[in-house]
Design an enzyme around this catalytic site. Structure first.
Site, PDB file in Angstrom:
ATOM      1  N   ARG A 130      34.398  34.474  40.291  1.00  0.00           N
ATOM      2  CA  ARG A 130      35.233  35.384  41.081  1.00  0.00           C
ATOM      3  C   ARG A 130      34.399  36.567  41.565  1.00  0.00           C
ATOM      4  NH1 ARG A 130      41.476  37.055  40.759  1.00  0.00           N
ATOM      5  NH2 ARG A 130      41.448  38.120  42.757  1.00  0.00           N
ATOM      6  N   ARG A 140      40.246  38.696  37.097  1.00  0.00           N
ATOM      7  CA  ARG A 140      41.474  37.944  36.772  1.00  0.00           C
ATOM      8  C   ARG A 140      41.350  36.514  37.289  1.00  0.00           C
ATOM      9  NH1 ARG A 140      43.408  42.535  39.333  1.00  0.00           N
ATOM     10  NH2 ARG A 140      43.464  41.595  41.389  1.00  0.00           N
ATOM     11  N   ARG A 152      52.052  37.859  52.267  1.00  0.00           N
ATOM     12  CA  ARG A 152      51.202  38.715  53.114  1.00  0.00           C
ATOM     13  C   ARG A 152      51.825  38.849  54.499  1.00  0.00           C
ATOM     14  NH1 ARG A 152      44.981  38.385  51.532  1.00  0.00           N
ATOM     15  NH2 ARG A 152      45.311  38.461  49.312  1.00  0.00           N
ATOM     16  N   GLU A 158      51.508  32.707  46.199  1.00  0.00           N
ATOM     17  CA  GLU A 158      51.936  34.110  46.399  1.00  0.00           C
ATOM     18  C   GLU A 158      51.465  34.654  47.748  1.00  0.00           C
ATOM     19  OE1 GLU A 158      50.315  33.159  43.424  1.00  0.00           O
ATOM     20  OE2 GLU A 158      52.287  32.880  42.509  1.00  0.00           O
ATOM     21  N   ASN A 159      50.476  33.985  48.353  1.00  0.00           N
ATOM     22  CA  ASN A 159      49.923  34.525  49.605  1.00  0.00           C
ATOM     23  C   ASN A 159      50.910  34.505  50.775  1.00  0.00           C
ATOM     24  OD1 ASN A 159      46.511  33.381  48.977  1.00  0.00           O
ATOM     25  ND2 ASN A 159      47.422  35.376  48.609  1.00  0.00           N
ATOM     26  N   GLU A 202      33.951  28.761  31.492  1.00  0.00           N
ATOM     27  CA  GLU A 202      33.209  30.019  31.476  1.00  0.00           C
ATOM     28  C   GLU A 202      33.666  30.819  32.692  1.00  0.00           C
ATOM     29  OE1 GLU A 202      30.642  30.893  29.262  1.00  0.00           O
ATOM     30  OE2 GLU A 202      31.296  29.138  28.140  1.00  0.00           O
ATOM     31  N   ARG A 261      41.786  42.053  59.025  1.00  0.00           N
ATOM     32  CA  ARG A 261      41.584  41.254  57.809  1.00  0.00           C
ATOM     33  C   ARG A 261      41.254  39.789  58.144  1.00  0.00           C
ATOM     34  NH1 ARG A 261      43.266  42.982  53.064  1.00  0.00           N
ATOM     35  NH2 ARG A 261      43.820  40.875  52.467  1.00  0.00           N
ATOM     36  N   ASN A 311      37.686  39.133  51.183  1.00  0.00           N
ATOM     37  CA  ASN A 311      37.571  38.998  52.649  1.00  0.00           C
ATOM     38  C   ASN A 311      38.158  40.212  53.375  1.00  0.00           C
ATOM     39  OD1 ASN A 311      36.669  36.423  52.102  1.00  0.00           O
ATOM     40  ND2 ASN A 311      38.670  35.499  52.390  1.00  0.00           N
ATOM     41  N   SER A 339      47.136  30.969  47.903  1.00  0.00           N
ATOM     42  CA  SER A 339      47.967  30.813  46.705  1.00  0.00           C
ATOM     43  C   SER A 339      49.442  30.758  47.083  1.00  0.00           C
ATOM     44  CB  SER A 339      47.723  31.967  45.742  1.00  0.00           C
ATOM     45  OG  SER A 339      48.360  33.135  46.216  1.00  0.00           O
ATOM     46  N   ASP A 385      37.464  35.741  47.011  1.00  0.00           N
ATOM     47  CA  ASP A 385      38.142  37.029  47.149  1.00  0.00           C
ATOM     48  C   ASP A 385      37.248  38.070  47.821  1.00  0.00           C
ATOM     49  OD1 ASP A 385      40.163  38.816  46.866  1.00  0.00           O
ATOM     50  OD2 ASP A 385      39.833  39.201  44.745  1.00  0.00           O
TER      51      ASP A 385
HETATM   52  C1  FPP Z   1      41.480  36.595  49.223  1.00  0.00           C
HETATM   53  O1  FPP Z   1      40.765  37.719  49.717  1.00  0.00           O
HETATM   54  C2  FPP Z   1      41.283  35.484  50.139  1.00  0.00           C
HETATM   55  C3  FPP Z   1      42.272  34.729  50.684  1.00  0.00           C
HETATM   56  C4  FPP Z   1      43.696  34.941  50.409  1.00  0.00           C
HETATM   57  C5  FPP Z   1      41.956  33.639  51.651  1.00  0.00           C
HETATM   58  C6  FPP Z   1      40.744  32.798  51.335  1.00  0.00           C
HETATM   59  C7  FPP Z   1      40.548  31.828  52.418  1.00  0.00           C
HETATM   60  C8  FPP Z   1      39.376  31.621  53.054  1.00  0.00           C
HETATM   61  C9  FPP Z   1      38.096  32.280  52.692  1.00  0.00           C
HETATM   62  C10 FPP Z   1      39.313  30.608  54.162  1.00  0.00           C
HETATM   63  C11 FPP Z   1      38.858  29.265  53.633  1.00  0.00           C
HETATM   64  C12 FPP Z   1      38.781  28.288  54.717  1.00  0.00           C
HETATM   65  C13 FPP Z   1      38.879  26.959  54.580  1.00  0.00           C
HETATM   66  C14 FPP Z   1      38.723  26.136  55.790  1.00  0.00           C
HETATM   67  C15 FPP Z   1      39.157  26.276  53.305  1.00  0.00           C
HETATM   68  P1  FPP Z   1      41.555  39.018  50.162  1.00  0.00           P
HETATM   69  O2  FPP Z   1      41.886  38.929  51.594  1.00  0.00           O
HETATM   70  O3  FPP Z   1      42.734  39.229  49.247  1.00  0.00           O
HETATM   71  O4  FPP Z   1      40.499  40.146  49.946  1.00  0.00           O
HETATM   72  P2  FPP Z   1      40.775  41.667  49.590  1.00  0.00           P
HETATM   73  O5  FPP Z   1      41.102  41.680  48.125  1.00  0.00           O
HETATM   74  O6  FPP Z   1      39.469  42.305  49.907  1.00  0.00           O
HETATM   75  O7  FPP Z   1      41.899  42.147  50.439  1.00  0.00           O
END
Ligand code: FPP
Length: 243
Positions: A191, A197, A71, A67-68, A210, A33, A22, A65, A20
């Site tokens: 996390r 969460r 987006r 839920e994603n 844990e 993003r 990114n 997820s 989380d």
């Molecule tokens: C949540 O952070 C992150 C995601 C929904 C995507 C995670 C996916 C990757 C890191 C890519 C993984 C790649 C491979 C090849 C498996 P967010 O964007 O919700 O962060 P924020 O809360 O800061 O907006």
């Protein structure tokens, strides 16, 4: 490639990572993003490799997820592209998995994934099925409740077909119908990004996990942070409901 790896007395067998932060990482730099997800994908590889080098046998990374899908379309497309790029790297990724004997497994609902991505997933799983030293689960189109629902449906079908009686439904049997069947439950779930969460991650498997959290945003997560988690883990007294 050899990094300075500290010695740990007790290692978790399985670590779950909720990747989380990114979006915030990108925003802080005035970027889209999707740039945060791209950086997060590099962190995923770096941390996965380091955990394997330390001796962690199972890892689960929450990549997308159920839920994603809500987006913005452009973000969903950028994520799907990232997954495909990773899987398409072919020889490079296969060599990487070969060095560490890493098996890739995707957990989550497959029905509504883009067909080209699904083909790449199946290919990567098939190619890496021969490895048994390290298992890397990528949770994609994954939801803990959806996973349990899926297990309930499978079990119900077996009862309906007369292959199973209701009395035979035990926790062990349910565990054998979830996506990580045969793997140990995560000992610790990590996390970053200041959220406390589970967000529908490993709902069944996390009963005794844990929890470790920090304010670091996932793209900034380092090998040193993994060391901190492992040092911290040694001090936890896991009782599993006992005394
Ligand atoms: C949540 O952070 C992150 C995601 C929904 C995507 C995670 C996916 C990757 C890191 C890519 C993984 C790649 C491979 C090849 C498996 P967010 O964007 O919700 O962060 P924020 O809360 O800061 O907006």
């Amino acid at each position: 490639m050899e990094k300075n790896i500290p010695k740990f007395d007790v290692l978790p067998q399985h670590i779950g990572f909720i990747m989380d932060g990114n979006g915030r990482w990108a925003k802080m730099r005035g970027l889209e993003r999707s740039a945060g997800h791209k950086e997060g994908a590099m962190t995923f590889r770096r941390i996965g490799e380091y955990c394997a080098d330390v001796g962690i046998k199972y890892m689960t990374f929450y990549a997308f997820s159920t839920e994603n899908w809500n987006r913005p379309k452009s973000e969903v497309l950028a994520l799907m592209k990232l997954f495909k790029e990773y899987l398409k790297e072919g020889d490079e990724r296969i060599a990487e998995n070969d060095i560490r004997q890493m098996r890739l497994k995707f957990i989550g609902e497959r029905d509504n994934l883009p067909k080209d991505l699904l083909r790449l997933i199946e290919k990567a799983e098939k190619e890496s099925a021969k490895y048994d030293k390290v298992t890397v689960n990528i949770a994609l189109n994954y939801g803990g409740r959806a996973e349990i629902t899926h297990a309930v449906k499978e079990i119900s079908e077996k009862v309906k077909a007369g292959e199973l009686s209701v009395d035979e439904i035990t926790e062990e049997l349910v565990g054998n119908h979830i996506y990580t069947a045969g793997q140990p439950d995560p000992d610790i779930i990590v996390r970053p990004s200041g959220e406390y969460r589970l967000s529908n991650f490993m709902t069944w498997q996390s009963a005794y996990s844990e929890f470790w959290y920090s304010d670091i945003l996932w793209p900034d997560f380092t090998e040193e942070d993994v060391n901190k988690i492992l040092e911290d883990y040694q001090k936890r007294n896991r009782r599993f409901g006992g005394v």
